[in-house]
Design a protein around this motif. Structure first.
Motif, PDB file in Angstrom:
ATOM      1  N   TYR A   1       0.832  -1.202   0.000  1.00 47.67           N
ATOM      2  CA  TYR A   1       0.000   0.000   0.000  1.00 47.67           C
ATOM      3  C   TYR A   1       0.870   1.257   0.000  1.00 47.67           C
ATOM      4  N   PRO A   2       0.782   2.087  -1.027  1.00 49.89           N
ATOM      5  CA  PRO A   2       1.555   3.334  -1.034  1.00 49.89           C
ATOM      6  C   PRO A   2       1.206   4.243   0.146  1.00 49.89           C
ATOM      7  N   THR A   3      -0.032   4.183   0.617  1.00 48.24           N
ATOM      8  CA  THR A   3      -0.434   5.017   1.754  1.00 48.24           C
ATOM      9  C   THR A   3       0.336   4.642   3.017  1.00 48.24           C
ATOM     10  N   VAL A   4       0.598   3.356   3.195  1.00 47.06           N
ATOM     11  CA  VAL A   4       1.359   2.893   4.356  1.00 47.06           C
ATOM     12  C   VAL A   4       2.818   3.329   4.207  1.00 47.06           C
ATOM     13  N   ARG A   5       3.376   3.132   3.014  1.00 47.35           N
ATOM     14  CA  ARG A   5       4.761   3.560   2.776  1.00 47.35           C
ATOM     15  C   ARG A   5       4.902   5.065   2.961  1.00 47.35           C
ATOM     16  N   ARG A   6       3.888   5.819   2.555  1.00 49.40           N
ATOM     17  CA  ARG A   6       3.917   7.276   2.714  1.00 49.40           C
ATOM     18  C   ARG A   6       3.923   7.662   4.192  1.00 49.40           C
ATOM     19  N   CYS A   7       3.177   6.939   5.012  1.00 52.05           N
ATOM     20  CA  CYS A   7       3.193   7.197   6.467  1.00 52.05           C
ATOM     21  C   CYS A   7       4.585   6.952   7.038  1.00 52.05           C
ATOM     22  N   VAL A   8       5.208   5.869   6.601  1.00 51.50           N
ATOM     23  CA  VAL A   8       6.576   5.586   7.062  1.00 51.50           C
ATOM     24  C   VAL A   8       7.512   6.683   6.571  1.00 51.50           C
TER      25      VAL A   8
END
Length: 115
Positions: free
Chosen positions: A37-44
């Protein structure tokens, strides 16, 4: 596969986003940085608790909105060009709100109308 990996694999995208936002565990953040999920990677990529290695990897992520945020992280040592005007790349909407807000994004509608 360890118990923690099984637990992470059973979480929803929203749960993974929330975990990435709250975690201070460097190893967990590294594993979350590999999420599909790009959204999860973006949070990281936003996390100042993530290691330099993790942030540097995300700075080269194939999703421009992830690499854009990682390049803005103070832990980033690989600086790539951050020039982007696409509203989805520079968007500041919290990842927990993406699902409910992206479909009605006025910035994206305006951007599409101008290209």
């Amino acid at each position: 596969m360890g118990a923690n990996e099984i637990t992470i694999n059973s979480l929803s995208e929203l749960q993974l986003i929330q975990l990435a936002k709250k975690s201070s565990d460097i190893e967990l953040l590294h594993r979350l940085s590999q999420s599909s999920y790009p959204t999860v990677r973006r949070c990281v990529a936003r996390s100042q608790r993530a290691s330099k290695k993790t942030i540097d990897t995300l700075a080269c992520d194939s999703a421009l909105n992830v690499s854009f945020i990682a390049n803005s992280n103070p832990n980033c040592t690989i600086k790539k060009s951050k020039n982007s005007e696409h509203p989805c790349v520079i968007c500041c909407v919290d990842e927990e709100e993406y699902i409910s807000r992206c479909g009605s994004c006025e910035n994206l509608k305006f951007f599409k109308a101008t290209i």
